[in-house]
Every structure is written in structure tokens, then in C-alpha cells.
Scaffold this motif. Structure first.
Motif, short mmCIF file in Angstrom:
data_model
loop_
_atom_site.label_atom_id
_atom_site.label_comp_id
_atom_site.label_asym_id
_atom_site.label_seq_id
_atom_site.Cartn_x
_atom_site.Cartn_y
_atom_site.Cartn_z
N UNK A 164 1.13 -6.93 -6.89
CA UNK A 164 1.07 -8.10 -6.20
C UNK A 164 2.32 -8.09 -5.30
N UNK A 165 3.47 -7.84 -5.88
CA UNK A 165 4.77 -8.08 -5.21
C UNK A 165 4.80 -6.87 -4.12
N UNK A 166 4.52 -5.70 -4.73
CA UNK A 166 4.37 -4.35 -3.63
C UNK A 166 3.61 -4.45 -2.55
N UNK A 167 2.19 -5.12 -2.68
CA UNK A 167 1.41 -5.49 -1.50
C UNK A 167 2.05 -6.42 -0.70
N UNK A 168 2.33 -7.46 -1.00
CA UNK A 168 3.27 -8.40 -0.24
C UNK A 168 4.36 -7.72 0.73
N UNK A 169 5.16 -6.93 -0.04
CA UNK A 169 6.11 -6.18 0.73
C UNK A 169 5.58 -5.48 1.98
#
Ligand SMILES: [Fe+2]
Length: 387
Positions: free
Chosen positions: A124-129
Motif C-alpha cells: 500500500x505504501x509503495x503504491x502511495x509513493x
């Protein structure tokens, strides 16, 4: 780091706390030992060794050394988030990802089952980034170290899959499962003999056969993993399959290879080719694209390789290029531009074999043009301080 943070100063003007990124010794530049001035002796040493000027990075210097940091100027601009913020965030995410992957690698090595939930959070954090500022991550990725290859390769494959998936307009849930698959795709390598895994050179045919076993091990490990999606499994288990059925571990053929599997084959090879390892030079993206195309249509999906090239771009942000006047620059910003006219951060001239003043060049407003993409290892100096 913004270019305006790097300032050329005469040695007598140096103060405690300033951060030196490069020194000028008799017209020759050296950046082998960047560091902070901790004592007056450090300054004396510079003066007595014949150094007249140094380059100081205001952003990395202490607040009380008298330098004005350009971030204070930048704060006035409404541009959000800045590259610095994006890169900081990407760095933190990379560190978090490394910690998590390291943990799962050692736990799996000890025979524990993989817990999928923490990877979904990381994904999830990777996608946000990637959604927020994909360029920041690209720069961090260009800086990765030669060691910890497996760790960084896994994380990079995950990021590339998300970037590629986003480009192909896949759903968010698909992106998430692609990221989880990317992180875990080489999990079987923890059971490969370390001598083969870390061999500094080309593998013998026997060693290669042993290395291929990582996909057999992966099947065993994943069989004991619950909660892992079909998409993540495809990434893990298909990234060494080939369209003509000559891949491994299952010799899948044609339509048996799903879109996610095909994407993972491309991304895995691209990342391996463009990474620096202790025994091999990193390839420029352009050179890696040539190899990917040479592997179509028997190994890789040709249409998808072309899409991937369009997605990454021939001169991606963070990569190095040589200009028509012999200067070297980092591709700094390419948003809203065609591939041949990004903004570059130039710092070196191969023609004069010396550093130049750090300059931003907007190729849309310049007569200069990109001559070629170059790999960091082909350059005689280290570009790292200029990122
Ligand atoms: Fe693999």
C-alpha cells in the motif's frame, strides 16, 4: 538535493559544521571523501595540502555555520511535494521495506511460514509513493548499493511492477498484489547455496542448474503460505518462464503465462541488467531495452516489452545522459515532456574530464541535445553526491 545548495567556497571561508562534497586540488576535482568539518584542524589540513576551493553542500551542513539553505527559498514556492521530500519519503520506505524483507527472509530460512499481511501494508505504501512522486523513487533506486542485492532487487522489482501496472491502467488491488509478488518473487533463493548465490562472476552450467532450483524451493515455500493471491503467486512462480515453453520451473507456454507473469519476466530481467553488482557493470536503460527486445517474441511478450519501454522511458528520471557538448547530467524532471527533452542536472564534462558548475538545463529551452544514455559505472567519477 537542490543544486542551489552546493556552493563553491575558498578554503579560508570555511567554518565548522560545513559539509564538503568535493575539493579542488590544483584544478583537479575530487569527491572521494565527502564529509563534515569537525575541527579547525580539518580546515588547516585542507589549506596545507594545496587545496584552494571546495564545494560545500548547505543542505547537509549544520544550521549555525552561516550558510543559507535553499530549502528556505523553496518553501515559498507552492510546489508540493518537493523532490527532497519525495526522496526522503522514498528513502524511508526503502529502509522499511528492506527491514521487512530481511525479516521474512531469515524467518523463512528458519522454516517459518510467511505472513502476508505486513507485505500488503508495505505494498500500500509503495503504491502511495509511486502515485505521489514516482520520480523520487527512481532517484533512490539509481543510488542503490552493490551489496544487499537480493534485498534491493526484490524491492525494486515490486516498485517497477507497480509503476508498469499503473501505466497499463490496472486496478489498485492488482497493483497491490503485484507489489507483494515482487517483494517475494525470489524468496526461493534463501535455500540456494550461498556460494552459488553470491558467486562474483558467471555461473557454470552446474551452478546455473542449482540456481534454477530457487523456483522449485519457491513452489514449496508458497505451498505452505496461506493468504497469498493468485496475482502474487503468478509473479513469484512465472518470472523465469518463457513464452516458447523453455523456461522454468514448469515450462509453461503461451497463454498459460498470465499478464502478471509476463510483466514479471520483463521487470526481473530489466532490473538485473541495470543493477550494479560487484562483478558486473550496470547497463544503461537503453542498452537493457535492446536486450529485452532481442528476447522477443520467443521468451518475452513483444507488445508488452514495447509498453514497458514507453512506461520507463528511454531516459528515465535518475538515469545519466551525455549531452552534445560532452557534459554529463542526471535526468532530473521529465513530467509533461517528450522523452528527448527532460530537465537535466549537469555536473561533469567527459570532454574536459572535470566537474563543471552544477547547472540545471532545460532541453526544451536549449540547443543542446542528448547524445546517449550512459551507465553510472562507465563514468570515471561518482555521480552519487549530485542526486
Ligand atoms: Fe528469480
Amino acid at each position: 538535493m537542490g543544486d542551489t545548495n552546493i556552493i563553491k567556497l575558498a578554503v579560508p571561508k570555511l567554518r565548522l559544521g560545513m559539509f564538503i562534497t568535493a575539493i579542488d586540488k590544483a584544478g583537479k576535482l575530487n569527491i572521494s571523501k565527502p564529509g563534515q568539518i569537525k575541527s579547525h584542524d580539518d580546515i588547516k589540513k585542507l589549506a596545507t595540502s594545496g587545496i584552494n576551493h571546495v564545494w560545500v553542500d548547505a543542505a547537509r551542513s549544520t544550521d549555525n555555520c552561516g550558510l543559507i539553505k535553499s530549502t528556505s527559498l523553496r518553501a515559498i514556492k507552492p510546489k508540493k511535494p518537493t523532490r527532497e521530500q519525495g526522496q526522503e519519503k522514498a528513502k524511508r520506505l526503502m529502509a522499511e521495506a528492506k527491514g521487512l524483507v530481511q525479516k521474512v527472509l531469515s524467518e523463512t530460512f528458519e522454516g517459518k511460514a510467511i505472513e502476508v499481511a505486513p507485505f500488503e501494508d508495505l505494498a500500500d505504501n509503495m503504491i502511495e509513493s509511486v502515485m505521489l512522486d514516482a520520480d523520487a523513487f527512481k532517484c533512490i533506486s539509481a543510488l542503490r548499493s552493490k551489496d544487499a542485492y537480493l534485498l534491493e532487487h526484490s524491492i525494486n522489482v515490486a516498485f517497477l511492477l507497480v509503476t508498469f501496472g499503473k501505466y497499463l491502467n490496472l486496478q489498485r488491488e492488482e497493483l497491490k498484489q503485484l507489489a507483494v509478488g515482487g517483494i517475494l518473487h525470489d524468496i526461493g533463493k534463501i535455500k540456494v547455496d550461498n556460494k552459488v548465490l553470491h558467486k562474483p562472476g558467471k555461473l557454470t552450467p552446474e551452478e546455473f542448474e542449482h540456481m534454477k532450483l530457487h523456483q522449485v524451493y519457491a513452489q514449496q515455500i508458497l505451498a505452505e503460505t496461506s493468504g497469498l493471491s493468485k496475482i502474487s503467486r503468478d509473479v513469484c512462480l512465472m518470472h523465469h518462464e518463457k513464452l516458447d515453453g523453455k523456461g522454468y520451473p514448469n515450462g509453461l507456454e503461451g497463454d498459460e503465462l498470465t499478464l502478471y507473469g509476463r510483466m514479471s519476466c520483463i521487470v526481473d530481467i530489466f532490473d538485473a541488467l541495470t543493477a550494479t553488482r560487484c562483478y558486473k557493470e550496470a547497463m544503461s536503460p537503453a542498452a537493457a531495452f535492446k536486450i529485452l527486445l532481442s528476447l522477443t517474441p520467443f521468451h518475452l511478450d513483444q507488445k508488452l516489452v514495447y509498453e514497458f519501454i514507453r512506461c520507463v522511458g528511454i531516459y528515465p528520471v535518475g538515469s545519466l545522459v551525455q549531452l552534445s557538448d560532452g557534459r554529463i547530467g542526471i535526468v532530473w524532471d521529465a513530467k509533461g515532456r517528450d522523452a528527448l527533452h527532460p530537465i537535466l542536472k549537469c555536473f561533469y564534462s567527459v570532454k574536459h574530464k572535470r566537474y563543471t558548475e552544477v547547472t540545471m538545463i532545460d532541453l526544451l529551452k536549449s540547443d543542446l541535445n542528448i547524445e546517449r544514455g550512459i551507465s553510472p559505472s562507465s563514468l570515471e567519477v561518482d555521480p552519487t553526491p549530485f542526486y
